[in-house]
Write a protein that holds these residues in place. Structure first.
Motif, PDB file in Angstrom:
ATOM      1  N   PRO A 260       0.810  -1.225   0.000  1.00 30.91           N
ATOM      2  CA  PRO A 260       0.000   0.000   0.000  1.00 30.91           C
ATOM      3  C   PRO A 260       0.846   1.280   0.000  1.00 30.91           C
ATOM      4  N   TYR A 261       2.100   1.169   0.438  1.00 33.63           N
ATOM      5  CA  TYR A 261       2.913   2.375   0.582  1.00 33.63           C
ATOM      6  C   TYR A 261       3.901   2.564  -0.563  1.00 33.63           C
ATOM      7  N   CYS A 262       4.194   1.465  -1.310  1.00 35.11           N
ATOM      8  CA  CYS A 262       5.286   1.615  -2.265  1.00 35.11           C
ATOM      9  C   CYS A 262       4.760   2.011  -3.635  1.00 35.11           C
ATOM     10  N   ARG A 263       5.665   2.617  -4.411  1.00 32.29           N
ATOM     11  CA  ARG A 263       5.289   3.156  -5.718  1.00 32.29           C
ATOM     12  C   ARG A 263       4.764   2.075  -6.641  1.00 32.29           C
ATOM     13  N   ARG A 264       5.302   0.839  -6.503  1.00 27.71           N
ATOM     14  CA  ARG A 264       4.864  -0.221  -7.408  1.00 27.71           C
ATOM     15  C   ARG A 264       3.523  -0.825  -6.985  1.00 27.71           C
ATOM     16  N   GLY A 265       3.169  -0.670  -5.705  1.00 24.99           N
ATOM     17  CA  GLY A 265       1.830  -1.093  -5.262  1.00 24.99           C
ATOM     18  C   GLY A 265       0.898   0.033  -5.663  1.00 24.99           C
ATOM     19  N   ARG A 266      -0.260   0.110  -5.075  1.00 29.05           N
ATOM     20  CA  ARG A 266      -1.158   1.189  -5.487  1.00 29.05           C
ATOM     21  C   ARG A 266      -0.722   2.532  -4.924  1.00 29.05           C
ATOM     22  N   GLY A 267       0.034   2.490  -3.831  1.00 28.74           N
ATOM     23  CA  GLY A 267       0.578   3.726  -3.278  1.00 28.74           C
ATOM     24  C   GLY A 267      -0.474   4.689  -2.740  1.00 28.74           C
ATOM     25  N   ALA A 268      -1.683   4.189  -2.419  1.00 32.21           N
ATOM     26  CA  ALA A 268      -2.740   5.049  -1.873  1.00 32.21           C
ATOM     27  C   ALA A 268      -3.321   4.346  -0.652  1.00 32.21           C
ATOM     28  N   PRO A 269      -2.598   4.406   0.466  1.00 40.29           N
ATOM     29  CA  PRO A 269      -2.971   3.579   1.610  1.00 40.29           C
ATOM     30  C   PRO A 269      -4.293   3.941   2.272  1.00 40.29           C
ATOM     31  N   GLY A 270      -4.797   5.184   2.037  1.00 38.67           N
ATOM     32  CA  GLY A 270      -5.981   5.665   2.743  1.00 38.67           C
ATOM     33  C   GLY A 270      -7.074   4.608   2.940  1.00 38.67           C
ATOM     34  N   GLN A 271      -7.588   4.055   1.828  1.00 43.35           N
ATOM     35  CA  GLN A 271      -8.727   3.131   1.903  1.00 43.35           C
ATOM     36  C   GLN A 271      -8.285   1.672   1.812  1.00 43.35           C
ATOM     37  N   ASP A 272      -6.985   1.429   1.800  1.00 38.75           N
ATOM     38  CA  ASP A 272      -6.493   0.077   1.519  1.00 38.75           C
ATOM     39  C   ASP A 272      -6.688  -0.817   2.749  1.00 38.75           C
ATOM     40  N   ARG A 273      -7.456  -1.907   2.557  1.00 40.93           N
ATOM     41  CA  ARG A 273      -7.755  -2.798   3.686  1.00 40.93           C
ATOM     42  C   ARG A 273      -6.493  -3.469   4.241  1.00 40.93           C
ATOM     43  N   ARG A 274      -5.418  -3.524   3.398  1.00 41.49           N
ATOM     44  CA  ARG A 274      -4.185  -4.162   3.862  1.00 41.49           C
ATOM     45  C   ARG A 274      -3.518  -3.354   4.982  1.00 41.49           C
ATOM     46  N   CYS A 275      -4.002  -2.095   5.180  1.00 38.65           N
ATOM     47  CA  CYS A 275      -3.435  -1.283   6.271  1.00 38.65           C
ATOM     48  C   CYS A 275      -4.211  -1.461   7.571  1.00 38.65           C
ATOM     49  N   ASP A 276      -5.311  -2.226   7.516  1.00 43.40           N
ATOM     50  CA  ASP A 276      -6.159  -2.344   8.716  1.00 43.40           C
ATOM     51  C   ASP A 276      -5.388  -2.921   9.909  1.00 43.40           C
ATOM     52  N   ALA A 277      -4.512  -3.878   9.636  1.00 45.66           N
ATOM     53  CA  ALA A 277      -3.835  -4.547  10.753  1.00 45.66           C
ATOM     54  C   ALA A 277      -2.877  -3.590  11.477  1.00 45.66           C
ATOM     55  N   ILE A 278      -2.106  -2.814  10.728  1.00 45.31           N
ATOM     56  CA  ILE A 278      -1.168  -1.897  11.416  1.00 45.31           C
ATOM     57  C   ILE A 278      -1.973  -0.814  12.148  1.00 45.31           C
ATOM     58  N   ARG A 279      -3.134  -0.433  11.575  1.00 41.28           N
ATOM     59  CA  ARG A 279      -3.975   0.565  12.265  1.00 41.28           C
ATOM     60  C   ARG A 279      -4.561  -0.023  13.550  1.00 41.28           C
ATOM     61  N   ALA A 280      -4.903  -1.307  13.516  1.00 41.73           N
ATOM     62  CA  ALA A 280      -5.431  -1.952  14.729  1.00 41.73           C
ATOM     63  C   ALA A 280      -4.345  -1.993  15.809  1.00 41.73           C
ATOM     64  N   ILE A 281      -3.112  -2.241  15.390  1.00 43.72           N
ATOM     65  CA  ILE A 281      -2.003  -2.293  16.367  1.00 43.72           C
ATOM     66  C   ILE A 281      -1.772  -0.897  16.960  1.00 43.72           C
ATOM     67  N   THR A 282      -1.776   0.120  16.091  1.00 47.95           N
ATOM     68  CA  THR A 282      -1.590   1.499  16.589  1.00 47.95           C
ATOM     69  C   THR A 282      -2.723   1.851  17.563  1.00 47.95           C
ATOM     70  N   HIS A 283      -3.937   1.442  17.217  1.00 45.08           N
ATOM     71  CA  HIS A 283      -5.085   1.737  18.084  1.00 45.08           C
ATOM     72  C   HIS A 283      -4.884   1.076  19.448  1.00 45.08           C
ATOM     73  N   TYR A 284      -4.415  -0.190  19.422  1.00 45.50           N
ATOM     74  CA  TYR A 284      -4.181  -0.872  20.694  1.00 45.50           C
ATOM     75  C   TYR A 284      -3.073  -0.160  21.493  1.00 45.50           C
ATOM     76  N   LEU A 285      -1.981   0.195  20.808  1.00 46.65           N
ATOM     77  CA  LEU A 285      -0.871   0.852  21.522  1.00 46.65           C
ATOM     78  C   LEU A 285      -1.322   2.188  22.113  1.00 46.65           C
ATOM     79  N   SER A 286      -2.296   2.799  21.455  1.00 49.44           N
ATOM     80  CA  SER A 286      -2.804   4.079  21.942  1.00 49.44           C
ATOM     81  C   SER A 286      -3.682   3.917  23.190  1.00 49.44           C
ATOM     82  N   HIS A 287      -4.496   2.828  23.201  1.00 48.80           N
ATOM     83  CA  HIS A 287      -5.505   2.710  24.256  1.00 48.80           C
ATOM     84  C   HIS A 287      -5.275   1.552  25.227  1.00 48.80           C
ATOM     85  N   GLY A 288      -4.418   0.602  24.865  1.00 47.28           N
ATOM     86  CA  GLY A 288      -4.273  -0.616  25.681  1.00 47.28           C
ATOM     87  C   GLY A 288      -3.677  -0.338  27.055  1.00 47.28           C
ATOM     88  N   ASP A 289      -4.064  -1.177  28.022  1.00 47.35           N
ATOM     89  CA  ASP A 289      -3.516  -1.016  29.375  1.00 47.35           C
ATOM     90  C   ASP A 289      -2.094  -1.543  29.447  1.00 47.35           C
TER      91      ASP A 289
END
Ligand SMILES: C[S@@+](CC[C@H](N)C(=O)[O-])C[C@H]1O[C@@H](n2cnc3c(N)ncnc32)[C@H](O)[C@@H]1O
Length: 320
Positions: free
Chosen positions: A83-112
């Motif tokens: 999602p991030y590289c020039r040869r991929g679509r390079g438009a991570p905004g709506q890319d479902r492949r970014c969901d996992a890293i966003r879930a991890i960031t969300h956990y790191l933000s709110h997790g105990d």
């Protein structure tokens, strides 16, 4: 003992680096307590070499189950880079492949309970993405010190381009020393620790499945990265997940005996720093092996990142 959760473990490049880290630093061992990967073939290859894999999607996990209260738990993150590289679509905004890293960031933000160390590897373009900005600001807010930068195996004397972005985040205020390529013995011949010729198999030369058709070479010669193994200064291009499928900008080719051939998966694995202990199960076809290797990591670079993250002095000489 440091315990580590390997998210997005793929074929296990990080576990291979940990194995090499542990033999270099027996008093400061890292134990992989969990490896998580969605792809079943990758999971099978990982399991063949290192042991059990949690084969499921990270975005549907309850990450509080993964986090422990141990004082030294580390998380290694190698999220998909397409999602991030020039040869991929390079438009991570709506890319479902970014969901996992966003879930991890969300956990790191709110997790105990959060890990004491967070490590990440991705393509250099990741560094300027919103996902990177969210992750880094979350880490700072939760009390982590961070180092980030790009490293390439060529800086380590390895004749292979693979520039990648790395992030080291450690809880607390202690400054993180940047990962440093180990001091090298006097190189032979002059630039690299080893030559491309030294990682080639004699029996690959005429292996029919590795050969590229002469008519194809004639049509694409100008665009293909062709390597003369007699050239001691040669270095290979970055092998991507499309190697074996797309001819151009996916990796290098060997020019030998008047023919042009692919690097075999074992040869690519050697360039990436995998030891001879690492093996693919027989049932995994060549294309899948290349794809997994293209998604994997440069093992010595990851080992150096681990050394920096855990404040372990690198051995004086880089060895293969
Ligand atoms: C860049 S590769 C990481 C490769 C790994 N470091 C290695 O050495 O092989 C990303 C991996 O994440 C896996 N993946 C992608 N989305 C995932 C998800 N939602 N949950 C778990 N794994 C996922 C892919 O199948 C791929 O193997």
């Amino acid at each position: 003992m440091i315990t580590l959760v390997e998210f997005f473990c793929g074929m296990g490049g990080v576990s291979e680096a940990i194995r090499q880290f542990n033999s270099a630093h027996p008093l400061r061992r890292i134990c992989v307590e969990r490896a998580i990967e969605i792809d079943r073939d990758c999971g099978a290859v990982y399991q063949h070499n290192f042991g059990a894999v949690d084969c499921r999607s990270i975005d549907s996990m309850d990450l509080s189950e993964v986090a422990t209260t141990r004082s030294e738990q580390a998380w290694w993150l190698s999220p998909p880079c397409q999602p991030y590289c020039r040869r991929g679509r390079g438009a991570p905004g709506q890319d479902r492949r970014c969901d996992a890293i966003r879930a991890i960031t969300h956990y790191l933000s709110h997790g105990d309970r959060v890990p004491s160390v967070v490590l990440l590897e991705n393509v250099p373009e990741f560094a300027t993405s919103e996902d990177a900005a969210d992750l880094v600001s979350t880490l700072h807010r939760r009390g982590y010190a961070t180092w980030s930068g790009n490293l390439c195996p060529t800086q380590f004397g390895i004749p292979n381009l693979r520039r990648r972005h790395y992030l080291i985040a450690r809880r607390g205020t202690a400054e993180i020393s940047p990962p440093m390529p180990p001091p090298m013995p006097p190189p032979v011949p002059s630039t690299w620790l080893f030559t491309i010729a030294s990682i080639l198999d004699a029996n690959s030369e005429f292996a029919a499945e590795l050969l590229v058709k002469t008519s194809t070479v004639d049509a694409y010669r100008g665009a293909m990265d062709l390597i003369d193994p007699h050239d001691e200064l040669a270095r290979a291009a970055c092998f991507g997940s499309g190697y074996g499928k797309s001819l151009i900008r996916s990796g290098s080719y060997v020019q030998q005996g008047g023919r042009v051939r692919h690097f075999s998966p074992v040869e690519v694995a050697r360039l990436l720093g995998f030891s001879s202990r690492y093996v693919f199960p027989d049932r995994i076809p060549m294309r899948r092996r290349w794809k997994m290797l293209g998604n994997s990591v440069s093992v010595p670079v990851v080992k150096t990142v681990l050394e920096a993250a855990f404040d372990v002095a690198a051995p004086r000489h880089c060895t293969r």
